[in-house]
Design a protein around this motif. Structure first.
Motif, PDB file in Angstrom:
ATOM      1  N   PHE A 190       0.932  -1.161   0.086  1.00 14.84           N
ATOM      2  CA  PHE A 190      -0.020  -0.073  -0.014  1.00 14.84           C
ATOM      3  C   PHE A 190       1.012   1.075  -0.036  1.00 14.84           C
ATOM      4  O   PHE A 190       1.564   1.726   1.070  1.00 14.84           O
ATOM      5  CB  PHE A 190      -0.943   0.002   1.373  1.00 14.84           C
ATOM      6  CG  PHE A 190      -1.919  -0.948   1.346  1.00 14.84           C
ATOM      7  CD1 PHE A 190      -3.302  -0.594   0.607  1.00 14.84           C
ATOM      8  CD2 PHE A 190      -1.739  -2.373   1.597  1.00 14.84           C
ATOM      9  CE1 PHE A 190      -4.154  -1.707   0.656  1.00 14.84           C
ATOM     10  CE2 PHE A 190      -2.709  -3.080   1.634  1.00 14.84           C
ATOM     11  CZ  PHE A 190      -3.879  -2.936   1.208  1.00 14.84           C
ATOM     12  N   PHE A 207      -1.433  -1.174  -4.059  1.00 14.46           N
ATOM     13  CA  PHE A 207      -2.678  -0.263  -4.041  1.00 14.46           C
ATOM     14  C   PHE A 207      -2.219   1.013  -3.548  1.00 14.46           C
ATOM     15  O   PHE A 207      -0.988   1.399  -3.366  1.00 14.46           O
ATOM     16  CB  PHE A 207      -3.315  -0.938  -2.902  1.00 14.46           C
ATOM     17  CG  PHE A 207      -4.273  -2.005  -2.982  1.00 14.46           C
ATOM     18  CD1 PHE A 207      -5.525  -2.087  -3.345  1.00 14.46           C
ATOM     19  CD2 PHE A 207      -3.635  -3.269  -2.745  1.00 14.46           C
ATOM     20  CE1 PHE A 207      -6.299  -3.377  -3.777  1.00 14.46           C
ATOM     21  CE2 PHE A 207      -4.426  -4.466  -2.946  1.00 14.46           C
ATOM     22  CZ  PHE A 207      -5.623  -4.489  -3.551  1.00 14.46           C
ATOM     23  N   VAL A 253      -9.018  -5.543  -1.993  1.00 15.58           N
ATOM     24  CA  VAL A 253      -8.263  -5.593  -0.744  1.00 15.58           C
ATOM     25  C   VAL A 253      -8.410  -6.975  -0.214  1.00 15.58           C
ATOM     26  O   VAL A 253      -7.505  -7.612   0.127  1.00 15.58           O
ATOM     27  CB  VAL A 253      -8.478  -4.430   0.222  1.00 15.58           C
ATOM     28  CG1 VAL A 253      -7.638  -4.838   1.404  1.00 15.58           C
ATOM     29  CG2 VAL A 253      -8.279  -3.149  -0.584  1.00 15.58           C
ATOM     30  N   LEU A 305      -6.060   1.752   6.786  1.00 13.66           N
ATOM     31  CA  LEU A 305      -5.581   0.603   6.326  1.00 13.66           C
ATOM     32  C   LEU A 305      -5.834  -0.590   7.077  1.00 13.66           C
ATOM     33  O   LEU A 305      -6.106  -1.728   6.444  1.00 13.66           O
ATOM     34  CB  LEU A 305      -4.469   1.129   5.763  1.00 13.66           C
ATOM     35  CG  LEU A 305      -4.214   1.849   4.363  1.00 13.66           C
ATOM     36  CD1 LEU A 305      -2.815   2.028   3.907  1.00 13.66           C
ATOM     37  CD2 LEU A 305      -5.078   1.209   3.063  1.00 13.66           C
ATOM     38  N   ARG A 347      -9.170  -1.835   7.240  1.00 11.26           N
ATOM     39  CA  ARG A 347      -9.589  -2.679   6.090  1.00 11.26           C
ATOM     40  C   ARG A 347      -9.078  -3.910   5.968  1.00 11.26           C
ATOM     41  O   ARG A 347      -9.804  -4.626   5.307  1.00 11.26           O
ATOM     42  CB  ARG A 347      -9.366  -1.713   4.898  1.00 11.26           C
ATOM     43  CG  ARG A 347     -10.213  -0.502   4.571  1.00 11.26           C
ATOM     44  CD  ARG A 347      -9.489   0.401   3.330  1.00 11.26           C
ATOM     45  NE  ARG A 347      -9.791  -0.229   2.201  1.00 11.26           N
ATOM     46  CZ  ARG A 347      -9.289   0.160   1.374  1.00 11.26           C
ATOM     47  NH1 ARG A 347      -8.593   0.952   1.031  1.00 11.26           N
ATOM     48  NH2 ARG A 347      -9.380  -0.845   0.008  1.00 11.26           N
ATOM     49  N   ILE A 348      -7.869  -4.122   6.212  1.00 12.13           N
ATOM     50  CA  ILE A 348      -7.153  -5.377   5.755  1.00 12.13           C
ATOM     51  C   ILE A 348      -7.311  -6.275   7.086  1.00 12.13           C
ATOM     52  O   ILE A 348      -7.470  -7.717   6.606  1.00 12.13           O
ATOM     53  CB  ILE A 348      -5.801  -5.217   5.463  1.00 12.13           C
ATOM     54  CG1 ILE A 348      -5.009  -4.898   6.693  1.00 12.13           C
ATOM     55  CG2 ILE A 348      -5.550  -4.196   4.319  1.00 12.13           C
ATOM     56  CD1 ILE A 348      -3.413  -4.713   6.371  1.00 12.13           C
TER      57      ILE A 348
END
Length: 292
Positions: A11, A36, A59, A81, A84-85
């Motif tokens: 990322f 990303f 993702v 982030l 999100r992951i």
């Protein structure tokens, strides 16, 4: 080096993330790199430059079978982030970062990664340049440079060793500190110098005769102010993220300036020379150890 990582997801494919990918490619340590980022143009440039193999679209899908995820974004973006992951990380997927501060990054990980916290091994590569973006990435950025890992109590020895292996594949010299030690050290030797460099140039920028002053600036000004060409946004975030340690260093430096001001006012040549000599000897010893 035999391929140690089948798939790495990055990322932020600029200087830090892009150079990480290029270094691992040069070492034949990775099979596939997926990128990303917030800018489609930067991602496409990274693909054309051979930094990444593919631009990531999903993702959840990409991090599920990745061996390693690198967060190479500004530290202010990392919490989002991580949130999100984290739900989608594979059981053996490790996450590391390239942030210049560690206390805030660790706090963000604890707040957003939940039961996956053991899979996050914080890191800070001590390398950079004034230029940024995918075009600034270079395969040899980390050669001989320090990378500091700040492992968490939850990290297994194997996880730390895997992240260490990735940075060593970039020919970096890897050390370990606690997050608290890291932030105290870098407040003194990195964050404060940047603050001082910005402050000097900002002072000149406010003066009516700045063009005249700059017309006589030479190598001393150039060397001292080089780091004032760094990203204002990045250094704003770093300064605020490490503000407690940085404030302590700034107060100590103000004390040094006050002492020098008193010596100047008193015409104390011996005191000034002693200050300069002590500083010169320390600087010379450090430069010799660095091979400079």
């Amino acid at each position: 080096m035999a391929q140690s990582f089948k798939k790495i997801v990055i990322f932020g494919v600029g200087l830090i993330g892009g150079s990480f990918a290029l270094a691992l490619r040069k070492a034949h340590a990775v099979s596939e790199v997926v990128g990303f980022g917030r800018s489609a143009a930067t991602l496409e440039q990274a693909r054309q430059l051979g930094i990444i193999d593919r631009i990531g679209e999903d993702v959840a899908c990409e991090v599920a079978d990745a061996d390693l995820v690198l967060l190479a974004t500004p530290v202010g973006q990392m919490a989002e982030l991580m949130a999100r992951i984290s739900p989608h990380l594979g059981a053996h997927t490790l996450v590391t970062d390239g942030g210049s501060t560690k206390g805030d990054v660790v706090a963000a990980a604890r707040a957003n990664m939940g039961g996956r916290i053991s899979q996050f091994v914080p890191a800070h590569p001590i390398a950079g340049a004034e230029k940024s973006g995918a075009a600034a990435a270079m395969a040899d950025l980390y050669v001989g440079k320090k990378v500091v890992l700040t492992p968490l109590p939850e990290n297994s020895n194997e996880s730390v060793a895997r992240v260490r292996l990735a940075w060593e594949a970039c020919d970096a010299v890897v050390s370990e500190l606690t997050a608290e030690q890291h932030d105290a050290v870098f407040a003194a030797v990195s964050h404060l110098p940047h603050l001082l460099s910005f402050a000097l140039v900002h002072d000149l920028a406010q003066r009516d005769d700045r063009d005249l002053l700059l017309s006589f600036a030479a190598s001393g000004f150039r060397d001292f102010t080089r780091i004032a060409a760094s990203s204002p946004e990045m250094w704003r975030d770093i300064s605020l993220a490490n503000r407690e340690a940085l404030l302590r260093e700034l107060q100590a430096y103000i004390g040094e300036l006050t002492m020098m001001s008193s010596a100047l006012e008193a015409g104390d040549a011996a005191r000034l020379e002693q200050i300069f000599r002590t500083a010169r000897e320390l600087r010379a010893g450090w430069a010799e150890r660095q091979g400079q």
